[in-house]
Design an enzyme around this catalytic site. Structure first.
Site, mmCIF file in Angstrom:
data_model
loop_
_atom_site.group_PDB
_atom_site.id
_atom_site.type_symbol
_atom_site.label_atom_id
_atom_site.label_comp_id
_atom_site.label_asym_id
_atom_site.label_seq_id
_atom_site.Cartn_x
_atom_site.Cartn_y
_atom_site.Cartn_z
ATOM 1 N N ASP A 97 0.803 -1.225 0.000
ATOM 2 C CA ASP A 97 0.000 0.000 0.000
ATOM 3 C C ASP A 97 0.835 1.274 0.000
ATOM 4 O O ASP A 97 0.409 2.311 0.515
ATOM 5 C CB ASP A 97 -0.974 0.015 1.214
ATOM 6 N N GLY A 103 1.555 2.960 -2.584
ATOM 7 C CA GLY A 103 1.091 3.878 -3.635
ATOM 8 C C GLY A 103 1.595 3.438 -5.009
ATOM 9 O O GLY A 103 1.718 4.249 -5.933
ATOM 10 N N LYS A 104 1.834 2.122 -5.141
ATOM 11 C CA LYS A 104 2.400 1.577 -6.394
ATOM 12 C C LYS A 104 1.493 1.871 -7.587
ATOM 13 O O LYS A 104 1.962 2.263 -8.655
ATOM 14 C CB LYS A 104 2.606 0.054 -6.256
ATOM 15 N N GLY A 151 -4.504 -4.201 -3.882
ATOM 16 C CA GLY A 151 -5.495 -3.169 -4.184
ATOM 17 C C GLY A 151 -4.712 -1.932 -4.554
ATOM 18 O O GLY A 151 -4.097 -1.308 -3.692
ATOM 19 N N HIS A 152 -4.629 -1.633 -5.840
ATOM 20 C CA HIS A 152 -3.809 -0.519 -6.322
ATOM 21 C C HIS A 152 -4.735 0.620 -6.753
ATOM 22 O O HIS A 152 -5.515 0.466 -7.688
ATOM 23 C CB HIS A 152 -2.915 -0.987 -7.473
ATOM 24 N N ARG A 163 3.077 -28.758 -6.875
ATOM 25 C CA ARG A 163 2.819 -29.327 -8.200
ATOM 26 C C ARG A 163 1.421 -29.913 -8.353
ATOM 27 O O ARG A 163 1.202 -30.920 -8.993
ATOM 28 C CB ARG A 163 3.897 -30.365 -8.548
ATOM 29 N N GLN A 202 2.062 -5.997 -3.212
ATOM 30 C CA GLN A 202 2.504 -6.108 -1.810
ATOM 31 C C GLN A 202 3.789 -5.298 -1.595
ATOM 32 O O GLN A 202 3.970 -4.292 -2.250
ATOM 33 C CB GLN A 202 2.687 -7.585 -1.394
ATOM 34 N N ALA A 250 -7.590 -0.969 0.718
ATOM 35 C CA ALA A 250 -8.309 -0.781 -0.540
ATOM 36 C C ALA A 250 -9.130 -2.029 -0.893
ATOM 37 O O ALA A 250 -10.117 -1.949 -1.609
ATOM 38 C CB ALA A 250 -7.320 -0.470 -1.665
ATOM 39 N N THR A 272 -9.876 -4.833 1.654
ATOM 40 C CA THR A 272 -10.662 -5.384 2.759
ATOM 41 C C THR A 272 -11.326 -4.303 3.600
ATOM 42 O O THR A 272 -12.182 -4.609 4.432
ATOM 43 C CB THR A 272 -9.740 -6.205 3.692
ATOM 44 N N GLY A 273 -10.936 -3.048 3.415
ATOM 45 C CA GLY A 273 -11.484 -1.961 4.228
ATOM 46 C C GLY A 273 -10.924 -1.949 5.651
ATOM 47 O O GLY A 273 -11.314 -1.124 6.478
ATOM 48 N N ARG A 274 -9.987 -2.876 5.939
ATOM 49 C CA ARG A 274 -9.445 -2.943 7.306
ATOM 50 C C ARG A 274 -8.592 -1.716 7.619
ATOM 51 O O ARG A 274 -7.920 -1.177 6.742
ATOM 52 C CB ARG A 274 -8.548 -4.187 7.455
ATOM 53 N N ASP A 325 2.446 14.613 2.249
ATOM 54 C CA ASP A 325 1.424 15.620 2.567
ATOM 55 C C ASP A 325 0.605 15.248 3.804
ATOM 56 O O ASP A 325 0.047 16.125 4.454
ATOM 57 C CB ASP A 325 0.473 15.787 1.367
ATOM 58 N N VAL A 338 2.573 14.078 -3.530
ATOM 59 C CA VAL A 338 2.013 14.924 -2.463
ATOM 60 C C VAL A 338 0.482 14.910 -2.469
ATOM 61 O O VAL A 338 -0.157 15.805 -1.921
ATOM 62 C CB VAL A 338 2.543 16.377 -2.567
HETATM 63 P P1 GDP Z 1 -0.746 0.379 -3.563
HETATM 64 O O1 GDP Z 1 -1.354 -0.905 -3.107
HETATM 65 O O2 GDP Z 1 0.727 0.423 -3.315
HETATM 66 O O3 GDP Z 1 -1.081 0.729 -4.976
HETATM 67 O O4 GDP Z 1 -1.379 1.525 -2.640
HETATM 68 P P2 GDP Z 1 -2.934 1.664 -2.220
HETATM 69 O O5 GDP Z 1 -3.704 2.122 -3.380
HETATM 70 O O6 GDP Z 1 -3.397 0.430 -1.531
HETATM 71 O O7 GDP Z 1 -2.819 2.759 -1.082
HETATM 72 C C1 GDP Z 1 -2.308 4.021 -1.328
HETATM 73 C C2 GDP Z 1 -3.394 5.051 -0.958
HETATM 74 O O8 GDP Z 1 -2.820 6.315 -0.830
HETATM 75 C C3 GDP Z 1 -4.463 5.191 -2.023
HETATM 76 O O9 GDP Z 1 -5.672 5.506 -1.396
HETATM 77 C C4 GDP Z 1 -3.955 6.365 -2.867
HETATM 78 O O10 GDP Z 1 -4.995 7.048 -3.538
HETATM 79 C C5 GDP Z 1 -3.352 7.232 -1.797
HETATM 80 N N1 GDP Z 1 -2.190 8.030 -2.213
HETATM 81 C C6 GDP Z 1 -1.207 7.711 -3.095
HETATM 82 N N2 GDP Z 1 -0.258 8.669 -3.108
HETATM 83 C C7 GDP Z 1 -0.639 9.612 -2.225
HETATM 84 C C8 GDP Z 1 -0.061 10.828 -1.768
HETATM 85 O O11 GDP Z 1 1.033 11.229 -2.167
HETATM 86 N N3 GDP Z 1 -0.750 11.528 -0.832
HETATM 87 C C9 GDP Z 1 -1.939 11.108 -0.331
HETATM 88 N N4 GDP Z 1 -2.538 11.855 0.575
HETATM 89 N N5 GDP Z 1 -2.524 9.966 -0.739
HETATM 90 C C10 GDP Z 1 -1.870 9.220 -1.654
HETATM 91 P P1 IMO Z 2 -0.874 -4.145 -2.250
HETATM 92 O O1 IMO Z 2 -0.410 -4.701 -3.566
HETATM 93 C C1 IMO Z 2 -0.973 -4.596 2.093
HETATM 94 C C2 IMO Z 2 -1.017 -8.695 3.658
HETATM 95 C C3 IMO Z 2 -2.275 -9.169 4.349
HETATM 96 C C4 IMO Z 2 -1.675 -10.170 5.332
HETATM 97 C C5 IMO Z 2 -0.545 -10.795 4.531
HETATM 98 C C6 IMO Z 2 -0.908 -12.133 3.874
HETATM 99 O O2 IMO Z 2 -2.167 -3.440 -2.320
HETATM 100 O O3 IMO Z 2 0.207 -3.372 -1.588
HETATM 101 P P2 IMO Z 2 -2.417 -12.796 1.779
HETATM 102 O O4 IMO Z 2 -3.868 -12.555 1.504
HETATM 103 O O5 IMO Z 2 -1.484 -12.240 0.770
HETATM 104 O O6 IMO Z 2 -2.128 -14.235 2.085
HETATM 105 O O7 IMO Z 2 -2.136 -12.000 3.167
HETATM 106 O O8 IMO Z 2 -0.203 -9.871 3.531
HETATM 107 N N1 IMO Z 2 -1.229 -8.176 2.283
HETATM 108 C C7 IMO Z 2 -1.177 -6.873 1.966
HETATM 109 N N2 IMO Z 2 -1.016 -5.774 2.747
HETATM 110 N N3 IMO Z 2 -1.068 -4.465 0.751
HETATM 111 C C8 IMO Z 2 -1.209 -5.553 -0.035
HETATM 112 O O9 IMO Z 2 -1.176 -5.463 -1.387
HETATM 113 C C9 IMO Z 2 -1.305 -6.826 0.567
HETATM 114 N N4 IMO Z 2 -1.464 -8.086 0.093
HETATM 115 C C10 IMO Z 2 -1.400 -8.895 1.158
HETATM 116 O O10 IMO Z 2 -2.929 -8.110 4.991
HETATM 117 O O11 IMO Z 2 -1.097 -9.479 6.403
HETATM 118 MG MG MG Z 3 -2.887 -1.582 -1.850
#
Ligand code: GDP
Ligand code: IMO
Ligand code: MG
Length: 421
Positions: free
Chosen positions: A14, A16-17, A41-42, A144, A223, A298, A300-302, A332, A411
């Site tokens: 998470d 911000g990939k 969840g990207h 396998r 991840q 993004a 699970t909402g956790r 930011d 930012v």
């Molecule tokens: P990913 O899984 O690495 O793609 O990241 P996620 O999408 O799960 O989580 C990143 C969250 O931060 C998302 O809600 C983005 O919209 C938000 N985000 C990304 N870059 C920025 C930033 O520079 N500032 C803020 N405030 N939010 C950001």
């Molecule tokens: P993105 O690509 C954050 C975490 C889960 C759990 C552990 C194992 O959005 O960054 P799994 O379902 O993979 O067997 O869960 O890994 N996890 C993540 N945490 N961002 C993710 O993906 C994740 N994908 C899995 O919360 O702790």
């Molecule tokens: Mg994510």
């Protein structure tokens, strides 16, 4: 011959990939996911629209570039269909633009049930998985017993499925786990028919041919490094290699073909699910990071756990991945903070270390360096020069400590809120 650039998370996911892959896509002709599955969840935001991608690469929104789901990815046909249909509704038909590796493994309905059953059996030691069947699917791959996308084209597909399901059901009976798979299974069969409409390819040939033709490829990780099955905080990890080497195995690209390695990190840290987190904050500051940063999963909402930036962990991740450029996100979020802390070492049983330990024990205490907050809105800045001095001190400290330049600073969540140096 061109090289593959890799973008991957340096923390616990998470970072911000998704946003940055979208920003970088105009530089590339192909974008490819190399591991993970719908546990990802990207999030991408542009033109007032917001998308969350789980299995589909984040390079689909900029100029009709080819996107590839590589062999290292695991695919849930039901979730894939929901994602692709939703995108089609908003005008993004991916049937031509997206290629899927025949060697990618399929998440079966019983894999999802097994994921829940294994978590239940762990009691208080739960990993806190996303419940998407990731672990059981990779387990079947390695033992396998897996089913692959290419099996969808085989006349023996029903038998291959029946064998896998029977094996899973025997395990579930052994665990004494109650379940009902009928509805999920009906959906799954509809969804695999849908999956067959896409370009199912030998993606290793596809990518290597693209490189030979001089096309540029960006490999998108899911991840983060600290969730890697080998180098993360095992067993609180995911089941794939999230590190740079995963791009080689997950796409069929030789190590010498890797070019730039973009390592993404947040200006602080978050983690969702169980497992060690040395700089975690349990106080009001942690709550502020969570609420200002909207730190909720993004997928699970956790609620995500929050803490200060951890340079011990960051340097470890940079080492494992051979990061050549850093990308810093979400600075930011700390605009109003008086003081910003960074962990530069750990104290374990009275001794300081800057190495990431085999096991993060309860006695570990982070050693912090404090920075004065910048106390202004970074979202208005369009160039690095416009950033306040206090913020530049923070960035330049990270560069000095890691020895890697911070080339992109984000930012805000929108595509445009990105400063490239
Ligand atoms: P990913 O899984 O690495 O793609 O990241 P996620 O999408 O799960 O989580 C990143 C969250 O931060 C998302 O809600 C983005 O919209 C938000 N985000 C990304 N870059 C920025 C930033 O520079 N500032 C803020 N405030 N939010 C950001
Ligand atoms: P993105 O690509 C954050 C975490 C889960 C759990 C552990 C194992 O959005 O960054 P799994 O379902 O993979 O067997 O869960 O890994 N996890 C993540 N945490 N961002 C993710 O993906 C994740 N994908 C899995 O919360 O702790
Ligand atoms: Mg994510």
């Amino acid at each position: 011959m061109k090289k593959v650039d890799v973008i991957l998370g340096l923390q616990w996911g998470d970072e911000g990939k998704g946003k940055v892959v979208d920003v970088l896509t105009p530089r590339y002709e192909v974008v490819a996911r190399f591991q993970g599955g719908p546990n990802a969840g990207h999030t991408l935001e542009f033109n007032g629209e917001k998308y969350v991608l789980r299995s589909i690469p984040s390079g689909i929104f900029q100029g009709g570039k080819t996107n590839v789901i590589g062999n290292g990815v695991v695919i849930d046909a039901i979730l894939f269909r929901a994602e692709a249909e939703e995108l089609a509704k908003s005008g993004h038909d991916l049937t031509r633009q997206l290629c899927i590796s025949k060697k990618a493994h399929l998440i079966l309905p019983t894999h999802r049930i097994l994921d829940a059953a294994y978590e239940a059996a762990k009691g208080s030691d739960k990993i806190g998985t996303t419940g998407k069947g990731i672990g059981p699917t990779y387990t079947d791959k390695v033992s396998r017993n897996g089913m692959r996308v290419g099996d969808l084209l085989s006349p023996d597909f029903p038998q291959i499925y029946a064998r896998a399901k029977a094996r899973h059901e025997a395990i579930l009976r052994g665990l004494g786990y109650d379940y009902d798979v009928a509805e999920l299974e009906a959906q799954w069969f509809g969804a695999v028919d849908y999956l067959r409409r896409f370009r199912l390819v030998d993606s290793e040939y596809f990518i290597n041919s693209a490189l030979a033709e001089g096309k540029s490829v960006l490999a998108e990780g899911a991840q983060g490094t600290l969730l890697d099955v080998d180098f993360g905080s095992y067993p609180f990890v995911t089941s794939s290699n999230t590190v740079c080497a995963g791009a080689c195995t997950g796409l069929g690209v030789a190590p010498g073909r890797i070019g730039e390695v973009f390592g993404i990190f947040k200006a602080y840290c978050t983690r969702v699910g169980s497992g060690p987190f040395p700089t975690e904050l349990f106080d009001e500051t942690g709550d502020r990071l969570c609420s200002i940063g909207h730190e909720f999963g993004a997928v699970t909402g956790r609620k995500r756990r929050c803490g200060w930036l951890d340079l011990v962990a960051l340097k470890y991740s940079i080492m494992i991945n051979g990061v050549t450029q850093l990308i810093m996100m979400k600075s930011d979020v700390m605009n109003d903070f008086d003081t910003i802390r960074v962990a530069t070492a750990y104290e374990i049983d009275g001794r300081q270390t800057t190495g990431f330990p085999y096991e993060v024990s309860g006695s570990l205490k982070p050693v912090h360096t404090d920075f004065e907050g910048w106390k202004c809105d970074l979202r208005g800045c369009k160039t690095y020069d416009e950033f306040p001095a206090a913020f530049k001190r923070y960035v330049e400290f990270i560069e000095r400590e890691t020895g890697v330049p911070v080339r992109i600073i984000s930012v805000g969540p929108d595509r445009g809120e990105t400063i490239v140096r």
